[in-house]
Design a protein around this motif. Structure first.
Motif, PDB file in Angstrom:
ATOM      1  N   SER A  25       0.833  -1.208   0.000  1.00  0.00           N
ATOM      2  CA  SER A  25       0.000   0.000   0.000  1.00  0.00           C
ATOM      3  C   SER A  25       0.867   1.257   0.000  1.00  0.00           C
ATOM      4  N   GLU A  73       1.315 -11.860  10.308  1.00  0.00           N
ATOM      5  CA  GLU A  73       1.521 -12.081   8.875  1.00  0.00           C
ATOM      6  C   GLU A  73       1.807 -13.571   8.680  1.00  0.00           C
ATOM      7  N   SER A 116      -5.657  -5.795   6.370  1.00  0.00           N
ATOM      8  CA  SER A 116      -5.623  -5.715   4.904  1.00  0.00           C
ATOM      9  C   SER A 116      -5.621  -7.136   4.344  1.00  0.00           C
TER      10      SER A 116
HETATM   11  C1  LIG Z   1      -3.131  -7.041   0.320  1.00  0.00           C
HETATM   12  S1  LIG Z   1      -1.712  -7.609   1.217  1.00  0.00           S
HETATM   13  C2  LIG Z   1      -1.484  -6.210   2.322  1.00  0.00           C
HETATM   14  C3  LIG Z   1      -0.067  -6.077   2.829  1.00  0.00           C
HETATM   15  C4  LIG Z   1       0.228  -4.790   3.584  1.00  0.00           C
HETATM   16  N1  LIG Z   1      -0.556  -4.671   4.792  1.00  0.00           N
HETATM   17  C5  LIG Z   1       0.004  -3.575   2.712  1.00  0.00           C
HETATM   18  O1  LIG Z   1      -1.036  -2.916   2.887  1.00  0.00           O
HETATM   19  O2  LIG Z   1       0.858  -3.315   1.861  1.00  0.00           O
HETATM   20  C6  LIG Z   1      -2.441  -8.869   2.236  1.00  0.00           C
HETATM   21  C7  LIG Z   1      -1.481  -9.492   3.236  1.00  0.00           C
HETATM   22  O3  LIG Z   1      -2.217 -10.427   4.029  1.00  0.00           O
HETATM   23  C8  LIG Z   1      -1.445 -11.596   4.192  1.00  0.00           C
HETATM   24  N2  LIG Z   1      -2.379 -12.699   4.451  1.00  0.00           N
HETATM   25  C9  LIG Z   1      -3.290 -13.221   3.587  1.00  0.00           C
HETATM   26  N3  LIG Z   1      -4.020 -14.180   4.178  1.00  0.00           N
HETATM   27  C10 LIG Z   1      -3.561 -14.267   5.463  1.00  0.00           C
HETATM   28  C11 LIG Z   1      -3.926 -15.061   6.579  1.00  0.00           C
HETATM   29  N4  LIG Z   1      -4.912 -15.965   6.510  1.00  0.00           N
HETATM   30  N5  LIG Z   1      -3.259 -14.874   7.734  1.00  0.00           N
HETATM   31  C12 LIG Z   1      -2.259 -13.947   7.830  1.00  0.00           C
HETATM   32  N6  LIG Z   1      -1.870 -13.175   6.807  1.00  0.00           N
HETATM   33  C13 LIG Z   1      -2.509 -13.329   5.631  1.00  0.00           C
HETATM   34  C14 LIG Z   1      -0.676 -11.738   2.895  1.00  0.00           C
HETATM   35  O4  LIG Z   1       0.454 -12.571   3.048  1.00  0.00           O
HETATM   36  C15 LIG Z   1      -0.352 -10.283   2.582  1.00  0.00           C
HETATM   37  O5  LIG Z   1       0.854  -9.890   3.176  1.00  0.00           O
END
Ligand SMILES: C[S@@+](CC[C@H](N)C(=O)[O-])C[C@H]1O[C@@H](n2cnc3c(N)ncnc32)[C@H](O)[C@@H]1O
Length: 195
Positions: A25, A73, A116
């Motif tokens: 983001s 994460e 997110s």
């Molecule tokens: C859209 S990215 C957002 C990353 C960061 N917060 C940003 O805004 O740049 C979604 C994040 O959620 C993590 N993620 C997806 N499913 C997940 C889960 N079930 N548990 C933990 N993390 C998860 C992904 O690995 C990724 O880093």
């Protein structure tokens, strides 16, 4: 593209639905999300799906110390980035649908939750597993703030018996992004806490 964004992009190429965004983001989006966290409430701030820490930086710019943030994460490579960039932050490596198992026992209240996660793609049972422990720990007046790319609620409010609304939209991100805020009971989002 910096090295951490390259790690993120490479993960997205391999697992597009799990990572859900090609790039971390942007600053404007992170600051818009952070505005919906009421830092005057007691307790830590929980961040779900912290990635490379872009939203985390927004929380820090808003005045939240890294020591007060618990970031979760799932991807080990991103967990390593978070631990390097925020050495004093609590970083949990794990799946957000098990958040109830991971939170330290001494956490009795959360000031706010920022997510997110690609939660709009989660089955409703998985959405419930994420949001229920969070709302319980947020308590009355607490907000679960969800970043998404969706023009309708990414959470199934009807099935989850929660209330929520879109509180912000950022057009200058790579893709237009929406910020949703959810709570247990009747919402009071415009109570002056949001700047
Ligand atoms: C859209 S990215 C957002 C990353 C960061 N917060 C940003 O805004 O740049 C979604 C994040 O959620 C993590 N993620 C997806 N499913 C997940 C889960 N079930 N548990 C933990 N993390 C998860 C992904 O690995 C990724 O880093």
């Amino acid at each position: 593209m910096n090295a951490d964004a390259s790690v993120f992009f490479a993960l997205w190429l391999k697992k597009p639905l799990r990572i859900a965004a090609a790039n971390p983001s942007g600053v404007r989006l992170a600051d818009a999300v952070a505005r919906w966290v009421d830092l005057a409430r007691p307790g830590p701030v929980l961040e779900l799906g912290a990635g490379t820490g872009s939203l985390t930086q927004g929380l820090v710019r808003a005045g939240c110390s890294p020591e007060r943030i618990i970031a979760l994460e799932r991807e080990p490579a991103l967990v390593a980035v978070l631990r390097r960039e925020f050495p004093t932050m609590t970083v949990i490596a794990g799946d957000a649908t098990r958040i109830g198992d991971y939170l330290p026992g001494n956490v009795e209240r959360l000031a706010g939750v920022v997510s997110s996660l690609p939660i709009k793609w989660f089955p409703v049972a998985a959405q419930y597993a994420v949001i229920r422990p969070c709302l319980d720990l947020l308590g009355p007046g607490g907000r679960f703030v969800q970043l998404t790319n969706a023009f309708s609620s990414p959470l199934r409010v009807d099935r989850l018996r929660i209330t929520g609304r879109e509180v912000g939209r950022v057009w200058f991100n790579l893709l237009p992004a929406q910020i949703w805020a959810y709570s247990e009971c009747s919402p009071s989002f415009d109570n002056g806490a949001a700047r």
